[in-house]
Design an enzyme around this catalytic site. Structure first.
Site, PDB file in Angstrom:
ATOM      1  N   LYS A 100     -24.495 -15.472  51.971  1.00  0.00           N
ATOM      2  CA  LYS A 100     -23.068 -15.727  51.804  1.00  0.00           C
ATOM      3  C   LYS A 100     -22.359 -15.693  53.156  1.00  0.00           C
ATOM      4  CE  LYS A 100     -18.843 -13.982  49.641  1.00  0.00           C
ATOM      5  NZ  LYS A 100     -18.250 -13.123  48.598  1.00  0.00           N
ATOM      6  N   HIS A 123     -58.672 -38.593  30.029  1.00  0.00           N
ATOM      7  CA  HIS A 123     -57.304 -38.973  29.672  1.00  0.00           C
ATOM      8  C   HIS A 123     -56.650 -37.896  28.797  1.00  0.00           C
ATOM      9  CE1 HIS A 123     -58.161 -42.713  31.585  1.00  0.00           C
ATOM     10  NE2 HIS A 123     -59.063 -43.065  30.686  1.00  0.00           N
TER      11      HIS A 123
END
Length: 516
Positions: free
Chosen positions: A137, A280
Site C-alpha cells: 500500500k 484423448h
C-alpha cells in the site's frame, strides 16, 4: 538516518546473501523474528529481533510477532507528510524502507496426502500478509519483496538508482505482492470449502476468485492455430508443476489434459500394481496384476491399436522390465511415482517419449472448474473411493467373489470414461470401452464389439442407469454375466426382470458418475 529492513521469510532461498549485501554494501539495520532471525544470526549477520525492537514478546506460540504499531507505523508512514513523521517521532518509531516477506507454505502443506485439518489451519499466515499488504500500500515510500526471485533486481536497483529503487520498480513489487496475497487467500478459501472437516453438502460461495501464475507458454492449444498457456495455482509448485520431466520435449496442451485424465484414473488404485493407458482423455486400456510389468502388458493388450501414441500412468515406481515394454511402441507420455535408474537408462533409447515422475498421483484439484460463456462452473471433486458395502444386489443371482472384484474394478474405470460410458472387464482387465456416445445402447454395442469373444463371463459397468431391458439383453447375448449400474430409473424393474430371466447378476451402486 538508519535504514531499516524487516526480513521474515518462510522460504530462505537467497536470504543470507541478500542480508549480507544489505548490511555490508548499503548500511541497513535488519529486523527479524523467529526462524529468519535465527538463520541470520547463524550466518553472523547483525540482526535485531522484532521483540527487542518493539519491547513486546512473541506470544501465543509465535502467532503474534510482527503485529505491533512500531512495525506497522514504520511501514505505513508517508515520508512526505509532516503529520505522519510527527507521529513517528512522538512514538519513538523509525521508518522501515524495505519489507522482505514470504508466507507460510499453505499450498504445499495442503498438497500433502496425510495433512490434517489442524495442520492446515496452523499454516495460515496472518502477520506475513499484513506486512506485505502494508508495504505494498505504501509503495510510494517502501519496497516489498515477496519472492526470492526479486532479490537480485532489488540490489541492482540500489546500485543503479541512487541507493533507492525507482517508483516504477516499487510499483511492480507492490503489484506482485497483492497478487501473491490474493492467491494465498484464495487457496485458503478453496481449501476450507472442500476440507474433510467441512460439510460436503454446503453450497459453494456467492463469490469465487480464480487466479494463477504462468508456468509455461505452450507451443499451441488443442490445434496449431490456438495460442495457449499453462498456469499453476499457488506460489509453490504442486501437481503437474511439481513433476520432474526426466526426458522428452516440453508438455503440450493436449499432453496435460491427457495426463490429468490418466492421473485421476490411476489414483483409484492403490492395493495392487495398476496400469492405465489414455487416449484423448478416455481410458483405452486398464489392468491390475501382481506385477507392474504384467499390469502394463494386460492394459496394452486390452486395446493395442488405441494404445499407439497414448498416455501411460503407472501406480508403482517404474522398473527395467516394464520400461523395456514401454519402449516397444510409440507413446506420448509416461507418468510414474518413481523411476529406478535401470528404467531411466532403458527409456533413454526412446528420447522423444516424455517421462514424468510425480511422487503423489493421488492429489487432484479439490474444486474442478470449467469455463462457459460469461463465467465458469465449479463443483466439488468426485474422487471418493467406491463403497461396495453400500451397493445393492437386486437380482436373484449373486456375484461370485471374482465377479465382485471385477465389478468394483469396472466401476472405478467407468467413472473416468466420457458419458455415455460402458466398460466391459474380466479378471481385473478392461476388454471393451464405449465412450461419449449420444445414446447408451451405442456405447454398449461399441464396448461389446471391442471385447468380442472375450466378453464371455465378463462384467459390464454403466455410468448411468438402464431404463430399458435392451442393453441388458445385448450384454447377456455377448456373454456378460454381471452388471453394475447406478439404478434410479423409474423403469428399474424392467432391467431387473430381464437380468433375472437371463440369469445375470445386477448390482445397484446408488451413485451416478456422469462425465461430460
Amino acid at each position: 538516518m538508519t535504514r531499516l529492513a524487516l526480513l521474515s521469510t518462510s522460504d530462505k532461498s537467497g536470504l543470507v546473501d541478500l542480508a549480507q549485501t544489505l548490511v555490508a554494501e548499503f548500511g541497513f539495520q535488519l529486523l527479524s523474528s523467529g526462524g529468519t532471525a535465527a538463520t541470520l544470526a547463524a550466518a553472523n549477520i547483525p540482526v535485531t529481533k522484532v521483540s527487542d525492537y518493539t519491547q513486546s514478546p512473541e506470544i501465543l506460540g509465535g502467532r503474534v510477532k510482527t503485529l505491533h504499531p512500531k512495525i506497522h507505523g514504520g511501514i505505513l508512514a508517508r515520508r512526505d507528510l509532516e503529520a505522519d513523521l510527527a507521529d513517528l517521532a512522538a512514538q519513538a518509531m523509525e521508518p522501515i524502507d524495505l519489507v522482505v516477506v514470504n508466507l507460510y507454505p499453505f499450498q504445499a502443506t495442503i498438497a500433502k496426502a496425510d495433512v490434517s485439518f489442524g495442520d492446515a489451519i496452523e499454516n495460515i499466515d496472518i502477520g506475513g500478509p499484513t506486512l506485505i499488504r502494508a508495504a505494498a500500500k505504501n509503495h510510494a515510500h517502501v519496497t516489498v519483496l515477496s519472492n526470492p526471485s526479486q532479490y537480485a533486481a532489488y540490489l541492482q536497483q540500489l546500485r543503479s538508482a541512487g541507493a533507492r529503487p525507482t517508483p516504477e520498480f516499487r510499483l511492480q513489487c507492490a503489484q506482485a505482492a497483492f497478487a501473491h496475497t490474493a492467491e494465498y487467500d484464495q487457496a485458503i478459501a478453496n481449501y476450507l470449502l472442500t476440507a474433510a472437516d467441512s460439510n460436503p453438502d454446503q453450497p459453494l460461495p456467492a463469490t469465487f476468485t480464480l487466479s494463477g501464475v504462468i508456468q509455461q507458454t505452450l507451443r499451441y492449444g488443442e490445434n496449431p492455430h490456438q495460442a495457449a498457456a499453462w498456469y499453476r495455482t499457488g506460489t509453490t509448485p504442486t501437481g503437474w508443476a511439481a513433476a520432474d520431466l526426466l526426458q522428452g520435449k516440453e508438455l503440450s496442451y493436449n499432453n496435460l489434459l491427457d495426463l490429468e485424465a490418466a492421473r485421476s484414473l490411476v489414483a483409484e488404485f492403490s492395493d495392487q500394481p495398476t496400469a492405465v493407458i489414455v487416449k484423448h482423455t478416455n481410458p483405452c486400456g486398464v489392468a491390475t496384476a501382481s506385477t507392474l510389468k504384467s499390469a502394463y502388458e494386460r492394459a496394452f493388450a486390452a486395446d493395442s491399436v488405441s494404445a499407439f501414441g497414448g498416455i501411460v500412468a503407472l501406480n508403482r515406481p517404474l522398473d527395467a522390465e516394464t520400461s523395456e515394454l514401454l519402449t516397444q511402441t510409440f507413446l506420448e507420455c509416461v507418468v510414474v511415482p518413481g523411476c529406478e535408474p535401470a528404467a531411466v537408462a532403458q527409456l533413454a533409447h526412446k528420447p522423444k517419449v516424455r517421462v514424468l515422475v510425480a511422487p503423489d498421483l493421488t492429489v487432484g484439484p479439490p474444486l474442478p472448474i470449467r469455463t462457459i460463456a460469461g463465467g465458469f462452473l465449479a463443483q466439488a471433486a468426485s474422487e471418493q473411493a467406491p463403497s461396495p458395502d453400500q451397493w445393492e444386489i437386486v437380482t436373484q443371482s449373486q456375484p461370485t467373489p471374482e465377479q465382485w472384484q471385477d465389478l468394483i474394478f469396472a466401476w472405478k474405470v467407468v467413472k473416468h470414461v466420457k458419458s455415455n460410458a460402458i466398460v466391459v472387464a474380466k479378471e481385473l482387465q478392461t476388454l471393451g470401452i464405449g465412450a461419449g456416445q449420444m445414446n447408451r445402447v451405442g456405447s454398449v454395442q461399441i464396448a461389446l464389439a471391442d471385447a468380442a469373444a472375450a466378453a464371455q463371463g465378463a462384467v459390464l459397468a454403466s455410468d448411468g442407469f438402464f431404463p430399458f431391458a435392451d442393453s441388458v439383453q445385448t450384454a447377456a447375448a455377448a456373454g456378460v454375466k454381471a452388471i453394475v449400474q447406478p439404478g434410479g430409473s423409474l423403469r428399474d424393474q424392467e432391467s431387473i426382470q430381464a437380468a433375472n430371466e437371463l440369469g445375470l447378476v445386477m448390482v445397484f451402486t446408488n451413485r451416478r458418475y456422469f462425465r461430460h
